[in-house]
Design a protein around this motif. Structure first.
Motif, PDB file in Angstrom:
ATOM      1  N   ILE A 218       0.848  -1.196   0.000  1.00  0.00           N
ATOM      2  CA  ILE A 218       0.000   0.000   0.000  1.00  0.00           C
ATOM      3  C   ILE A 218       0.882   1.244   0.000  1.00  0.00           C
ATOM      4  O   ILE A 218       1.837   1.342   0.773  1.00  0.00           O
ATOM      5  CB  ILE A 218      -0.916   0.026   1.238  1.00  0.00           C
ATOM      6  CG1 ILE A 218      -1.770  -1.237   1.302  1.00  0.00           C
ATOM      7  CG2 ILE A 218      -1.801   1.263   1.241  1.00  0.00           C
ATOM      8  CD1 ILE A 218      -2.513  -1.388   2.603  1.00  0.00           C
ATOM      9  N   ILE A 322      -3.602 -10.517   1.675  1.00  0.00           N
ATOM     10  CA  ILE A 322      -4.322  -9.703   0.686  1.00  0.00           C
ATOM     11  C   ILE A 322      -5.558  -9.084   1.323  1.00  0.00           C
ATOM     12  O   ILE A 322      -5.854  -7.889   1.134  1.00  0.00           O
ATOM     13  CB  ILE A 322      -4.710 -10.560  -0.540  1.00  0.00           C
ATOM     14  CG1 ILE A 322      -3.453 -11.035  -1.275  1.00  0.00           C
ATOM     15  CG2 ILE A 322      -5.632  -9.778  -1.479  1.00  0.00           C
ATOM     16  CD1 ILE A 322      -3.735 -12.014  -2.391  1.00  0.00           C
ATOM     17  N   LYS A 323      -6.290  -9.882   2.097  1.00  0.00           N
ATOM     18  CA  LYS A 323      -7.494  -9.374   2.759  1.00  0.00           C
ATOM     19  C   LYS A 323      -7.151  -8.275   3.764  1.00  0.00           C
ATOM     20  O   LYS A 323      -7.884  -7.297   3.896  1.00  0.00           O
ATOM     21  CB  LYS A 323      -8.227 -10.518   3.474  1.00  0.00           C
ATOM     22  CG  LYS A 323      -8.808 -11.559   2.534  1.00  0.00           C
ATOM     23  CD  LYS A 323      -9.400 -12.723   3.321  1.00  0.00           C
ATOM     24  CE  LYS A 323      -9.936 -13.805   2.394  1.00  0.00           C
ATOM     25  NZ  LYS A 323     -10.447 -14.985   3.157  1.00  0.00           N
ATOM     26  N   GLU A 326      -6.460  -5.111   1.877  1.00  0.00           N
ATOM     27  CA  GLU A 326      -7.729  -4.525   1.418  1.00  0.00           C
ATOM     28  C   GLU A 326      -8.433  -3.789   2.556  1.00  0.00           C
ATOM     29  O   GLU A 326      -9.004  -2.706   2.350  1.00  0.00           O
ATOM     30  CB  GLU A 326      -8.636  -5.619   0.854  1.00  0.00           C
ATOM     31  CG  GLU A 326      -8.141  -6.208  -0.462  1.00  0.00           C
ATOM     32  CD  GLU A 326      -8.964  -7.415  -0.912  1.00  0.00           C
ATOM     33  OE1 GLU A 326      -9.755  -7.942  -0.081  1.00  0.00           O
ATOM     34  OE2 GLU A 326      -8.816  -7.841  -2.068  1.00  0.00           O
ATOM     35  N   THR A 329      -6.613  -0.517   3.139  1.00  0.00           N
ATOM     36  CA  THR A 329      -6.953   0.431   2.073  1.00  0.00           C
ATOM     37  C   THR A 329      -8.354   1.005   2.287  1.00  0.00           C
ATOM     38  O   THR A 329      -8.608   2.179   2.027  1.00  0.00           O
ATOM     39  CB  THR A 329      -6.876  -0.266   0.698  1.00  0.00           C
ATOM     40  OG1 THR A 329      -5.555  -0.794   0.507  1.00  0.00           O
ATOM     41  CG2 THR A 329      -7.189   0.719  -0.423  1.00  0.00           C
ATOM     42  N   GLY A 330      -9.258   0.175   2.786  1.00  0.00           N
ATOM     43  CA  GLY A 330     -10.619   0.631   3.043  1.00  0.00           C
ATOM     44  C   GLY A 330     -10.699   1.756   4.050  1.00  0.00           C
ATOM     45  O   GLY A 330     -11.673   2.527   4.049  1.00  0.00           O
TER      46      GLY A 330
END
Length: 368
Positions: A218, A322-323, A326, A329-330
């Protein structure tokens, strides 16, 4: 008047961690409730006079603090074997460091099942000692306190405790207040404008390496690591090198006092708790109390404590990293952050040390 001896070694331990924080806040709240029927006296291994004065300052309503002639390491080995056990009428131990024997009544605390479920995340000596003390609790404890229903269920798989288990959780500390000079404190610590936080003792089960791997994918987000060095050889510098994340994006601050902790947490985009296993997870509630969004693993105790007020990620399952990336990032979504902050503050308000102390007080009454 009945006297209860309270074992307070974790309050002055070199690495007090979450257990030390739990013990300090719970006993302090308990002493405020004592009504003259029972007196509370502290007990610690051999420590300095300064350490004793520190305890007396932290918990001023104690009737006194008795000091053993033996250091903690000696007492730990002795109590594991049932040797050099002091004879007290009632003993309350906020951890497994407990003088368990046939004499007297004993309330002991088991904070998690990690020594049984994930012994590889502890030192071999530490895992063996905790399991041995768990077996002594099975044999001698009148009441076994655990912080969550999740731990109650898990520990019952390994120890036959029957109806002796009582659940008494933690709460945000009242000392965690955002100071008026927060911005100056963050500047003095050299923190970036946008960051997430990790709070906890540095040890293998906390999942810090996986968090760094996820964060490396990220852009524009840094990590602030708060907590003392624990065991297992977890080094932030080594993890940074191994994961390949740019070193300037990771800020390791070590252990912070409550004012600095509040200053750093309150400006964080979110607290991330990617632990393999936890018994409670005090940082979750403390972050929530400050309106900080929380992302945590699917460890059962964390789900129980956070309720529906945080983002739960199966970080240790398939595609877990990966989760996790994510979910991080959310947190760029301001609407989501506000919603999590609102729900988190409401959730944290459901916990208080006074309520926990009231439950512990009722446990004492069971033994009278």
């Amino acid at each position: 008047m009945k006297t209860t001896t309270v074992i307070l070694d974790q309050v002055v331990a070199p690495v007090p961690g979450g257990i030390g924080r739990y013990a300090l806040n719970l006993v302090r709240a308990l002493t405020a409730r004592v009504d003259g029927i029972r007196s509370l006296v502290g007990f610690v291994p051999r420590v300095s006079h300064d350490a004793v004065r520190q305890i007396e300052g932290f918990i001023p309503l104690l009737e006194g603090v008795n000091v053993s002639p033996f250091p903690r390491a000696v007492l730990a080995r002795a109590w594991e074997r049932g040797v050099a056990v002091p004879k007290h009428e009632v003993t309350y131990s906020p951890s497994l460091f407990a003088p368990l024997a046939e004499y007297g009544q004993h309330i002991v605390t088991i904070h998690d099942a990690v020594p049984w479920t994930h012994p590889e995340t502890l030192t071999s000596r530490g895992a063996r000692w905790h399991r041995a003390m768990g077996e002594r609790a099975q044999r001698f404890a009148d009441i076994v306190v655990v912080p969550t229903d999740a731990v109650a269920s898990r520990i019952s798989t390994f120890l036959s405790l029957g109806d002796r288990i009582r659940v008494i959780g933690g709460a945000p500390t009242s000392d965690l207040i955002v100071p008026v000079d927060s911005e100056n404190r963050r500047f003095a610590l050299g923190l970036p404008d946008v960051y997430i936080t990790f709070v906890g003792t540095l040890e293998p089960r906390k999942g810090l390496e996986q968090l760094l791997v996820a964060l490396a994918t990220i852009e524009g987000l840094s990590l602030v690591v708060i907590g003392p060095q624990g065991w297992g050889g977890v080094s932030v510098d080594d993890l940074v090198t191994r994961t390949g994340i740019a070193p300037h994006r990771v800020h390791a601050l070590g252990r912070l006092g409550d004012s600095d902790l509040a200053a750093v947490l309150s400006a964080s985009r979110g607290l991330v708790v990617p632990s393999i296993e936890e018994g409670f997870g005090l940082p979750v509630l403390e972050a929530m109390s400050l309106g900080v969004p929380v992302v945590h693993s699917t460890a059962e105790a964390l789900r129980e404590v956070a309720g529906q007020s945080a983002i739960a990620v199966d970080v240790h399952g398939k595609n877990g990293t990966i989760k996790l990336a994510e979910a991080l990032t959310g947190l760029n979504d301001e609407t989501l952050r506000r919603d999590l902050a609102s729900r988190g503050m409401a959730r944290a308000a459901q916990f208080s040390w006074d309520a926990s102390a009231a439950r512990l007080e009722s446990v004492f009454e069971e033994l009278t």
